[in-house]
Design a protein around this motif. Structure first.
Motif, mmCIF file in Angstrom:
data_model
loop_
_atom_site.group_PDB
_atom_site.id
_atom_site.type_symbol
_atom_site.label_atom_id
_atom_site.label_comp_id
_atom_site.label_asym_id
_atom_site.label_seq_id
_atom_site.Cartn_x
_atom_site.Cartn_y
_atom_site.Cartn_z
ATOM 1 N N ILE A 164 0.835 -1.195 0.000
ATOM 2 C CA ILE A 164 0.000 0.000 0.000
ATOM 3 C C ILE A 164 0.872 1.248 0.000
ATOM 4 C CG2 ILE A 164 -1.721 1.315 1.300
ATOM 5 C CD1 ILE A 164 -2.759 -1.339 2.352
ATOM 6 N N ALA A 165 1.955 1.214 0.790
ATOM 7 C CA ALA A 165 2.862 2.359 0.860
ATOM 8 C C ALA A 165 3.544 2.607 -0.484
ATOM 9 C CB ALA A 165 3.903 2.131 1.949
ATOM 10 N N ILE A 166 3.903 1.532 -1.179
ATOM 11 C CA ILE A 166 4.518 1.680 -2.508
ATOM 12 C C ILE A 166 3.532 2.341 -3.466
ATOM 13 C CG2 ILE A 166 5.395 0.406 -4.499
ATOM 14 C CD1 ILE A 166 6.519 -1.664 -2.557
ATOM 15 N N SER B 3 -6.116 1.487 -3.608
ATOM 16 C CA SER B 3 -7.477 1.313 -3.110
ATOM 17 C C SER B 3 -7.824 -0.163 -2.937
ATOM 18 C CB SER B 3 -8.460 1.984 -4.069
ATOM 19 O OG SER B 3 -9.786 1.766 -3.659
ATOM 20 N N ASN B 4 -7.491 -0.966 -3.925
ATOM 21 C CA ASN B 4 -7.793 -2.397 -3.841
ATOM 22 C C ASN B 4 -6.947 -3.106 -2.792
ATOM 23 O OD1 ASN B 4 -9.798 -3.261 -6.100
ATOM 24 N ND2 ASN B 4 -8.405 -1.865 -7.155
ATOM 25 N N GLU B 5 -5.680 -2.740 -2.688
ATOM 26 C CA GLU B 5 -4.807 -3.361 -1.696
ATOM 27 C C GLU B 5 -5.203 -2.960 -0.281
ATOM 28 O OE1 GLU B 5 -2.374 -5.590 -1.831
ATOM 29 O OE2 GLU B 5 -2.708 -5.891 -3.977
ATOM 30 N N ASN B 6 -5.673 -1.739 -0.127
ATOM 31 C CA ASN B 6 -6.084 -1.288 1.195
ATOM 32 C C ASN B 6 -7.300 -2.075 1.687
ATOM 33 O OD1 ASN B 6 -5.781 0.793 3.396
ATOM 34 N ND2 ASN B 6 -7.870 1.229 2.774
ATOM 35 N N LYS B 7 -8.243 -2.349 0.790
ATOM 36 C CA LYS B 7 -9.413 -3.152 1.172
ATOM 37 C C LYS B 7 -8.991 -4.560 1.568
ATOM 38 C CE LYS B 7 -12.686 -0.623 -1.742
ATOM 39 N NZ LYS B 7 -13.577 -0.679 -2.934
ATOM 40 N N VAL C 201 -7.854 5.645 12.375
ATOM 41 C CA VAL C 201 -7.563 5.945 10.978
ATOM 42 C C VAL C 201 -6.302 6.793 10.867
ATOM 43 C CG1 VAL C 201 -8.416 7.151 8.934
ATOM 44 C CG2 VAL C 201 -9.972 5.762 10.294
ATOM 45 N N GLY C 202 -6.124 7.700 11.837
ATOM 46 C CA GLY C 202 -4.942 8.541 11.834
ATOM 47 C C GLY C 202 -3.660 7.743 11.942
ATOM 48 N N ASN C 203 -3.671 6.708 12.779
ATOM 49 C CA ASN C 203 -2.484 5.860 12.906
ATOM 50 C C ASN C 203 -2.184 5.119 11.610
ATOM 51 O OD1 ASN C 203 -1.815 6.499 15.527
ATOM 52 N ND2 ASN C 203 -2.967 4.822 16.440
ATOM 53 N N GLN C 204 -3.237 4.641 10.954
ATOM 54 C CA GLN C 204 -3.042 3.931 9.690
ATOM 55 C C GLN C 204 -2.425 4.850 8.639
ATOM 56 O OE1 GLN C 204 -6.601 2.388 7.896
ATOM 57 N NE2 GLN C 204 -5.537 1.521 6.148
#
Length: 402
Positions: free
Chosen positions: A178-180, A268-272, A287-290
């Motif tokens: 997700i970070a990438i 978006s897909n990887e986050n789900k 959510v802030g930590n994520q």
């Protein structure tokens, strides 16, 4: 029943100019307050409970030790009321509490729009101050992630601001894809805005749902309704129409904006998929930590890419940064605004319905595109505006249909 009440204080209005520095200070104060509200409430609870108990009340404001007579009367009246209701008799109806205005949600919307607008504007100004597309776009994108990461670390370190997440090493590994994608989407967005008009880049980025739909069907096994597929026609057509009359058209701006859409769709897909991990939400805490963890890992991913692609420009960038006040102000403010508006948008989406989200995102894109184009003096040809309207209308329909 004895009830306790507390005095409420109304906040004062603070008027300030909307310069980058002033906006940066106001945003820091606002988000720090929002981030620390939950934690601070927890620390104030013992004092509040002790005061209530001193007045003979519980934390809910109800007397802890009512008089026997009052208690008995209360029990009798309660039983009698129940009997009347069972027998079909009438009883006094209690009016439902009136729903007030959600001030917090209004603030989320306001600062989400405002900071998104100022991020887009200041990002373009920072790129221009550093030489545009031939300057240091990768370095600027990386420094913005660094500034956001430092702000996230500050919120964890500051007292009563934000509780540290309790994630495991395995959780962090799962967040790397997700970070990438987040880093790629950000970097190519910066490239596109440096290569051409900001309004044009924003119009192309509005076509992100088309990329998300294709990827979801082909790689993630998702289904897309016929209505959603049909709504993509005006999205793609609007982008093409806006491109025809774009005076500052550049293939590099188009290609990089579309690449940013591709990375955003993957993210978006990887986050789900990530959020389906058992217990992850509880370990993240908020959510802030994520978002802070995603920002921090994204910077670590982007740093080696920057060193490979623009290491030979680092000395020139440092000298330019030292001597250019516009670059200093706009780079730092855009980095903070980027972090804060993304977090505020997530908080806003969590508190609203799907229809409200569709309208909000559509309105936000229109405001940003028109506002930035007017301030920066970019072309607003009628055909370009028509393409913009058709494309964004298609995005609204795509978000609205199920």
């Amino acid at each position: 029943v004895v009830r306790c009440s507390a005095h409420r204080h109304r906040p004062r209005r603070v008027l300030s100019t909307l310069s980058p520095v002033a906006m940066m200070k106001a945003s820091l104060v606002l988000v720090a307050a929002l981030a620390g509200s939950a934690s601070a409430a927890g620390h104030r609870a013992p004092l509040l409970v002790s005061r209530l108990r001193g007045a003979g009340c519980s934390s809910e404001g109800v007397a802890l030790t009512p008089k026997p007579a009052l208690a008995a009367a209360h029990d009798v009246s309660t039983v009698a009321a129940k009997r009347v209701m069972v027998r079909g008799g009438s009883s006094a109806k209690v009016a439902p509490p009136k729903k007030g205005i959600d001030i917090a949600l209004l603030l989320y919307f306001f600062f989400w729009y405002l900071l998104n607008y100022y991020y887009t504007l200041n990002n373009k100004r920072a790129l221009n101050a550093a030489g545009g597309s031939k300057g240091f776009p990768m370095t600027i994108a990386t420094m913005q992630l660094l500034i956001g990461s430092l702000y996230g670390l500050f919120l964890w370190a500051a007292p009563d601001a934000r509780v540290l997440p309790k994630v495991t090493v395995d959780d962090l590994k799962k967040m790397v894809p997700i970070a990438i994608c987040f880093a790629g989407a950000h970097a190519f967005s910066v490239f596109s805005m440096g290569a051409g008009a900001v309004s044009f880049a924003q119009i192309v980025k509005a076509a992100e749902p088309a990329f998300a739909a294709v990827l979801g069907v082909t790689l993630y096994g998702k289904s897309v309704s016929k209505a959603k597929w049909l709504s993509l026609i005006p999205v793609i057509g609007g982008v093409i129409l806006a491109s025809v009359k774009e005076l500052d058209f550049a293939w590099s701006a188009l290609i990089t904006a579309m690449t940013a859409n591709l990375f955003a769709a993957f993210r978006s897909n990887e986050n789900k998929r990530l959020m389906e991990t058992p217990g992850l939400k509880e370990r993240l805490g908020s959510v802030g930590n994520q978002f802070a963890l995603t920002m921090l890992i994204s910077f670590l991913v982007m740093l080696p890419v920057m060193l490979v692609t623009e290491h030979h420009k680092w000395g020139s960038f440092v000298e330019t940064f030292k001597t250019s006040k516009p670059l200093q102000d706009n780079l730092i403010s855009s980095g903070l605004f980027f972090y804060i508006y993304n977090e505020l948008s997530t908080l806003t989406i969590k508190k609203t319905s799907a229809t409200t989200q569709s309208v909000a995102n559509t309105a936000k894109r229109v405001i940003v595109i028109l506002g930035v184009a007017i301030v920066l003096g970019e072309s607003l040809d009628p055909i370009k505006l028509l393409g913009c309207g058709i494309g964004i209308g298609g995005v609204f329909l795509y978000s609205f249909f199920k």
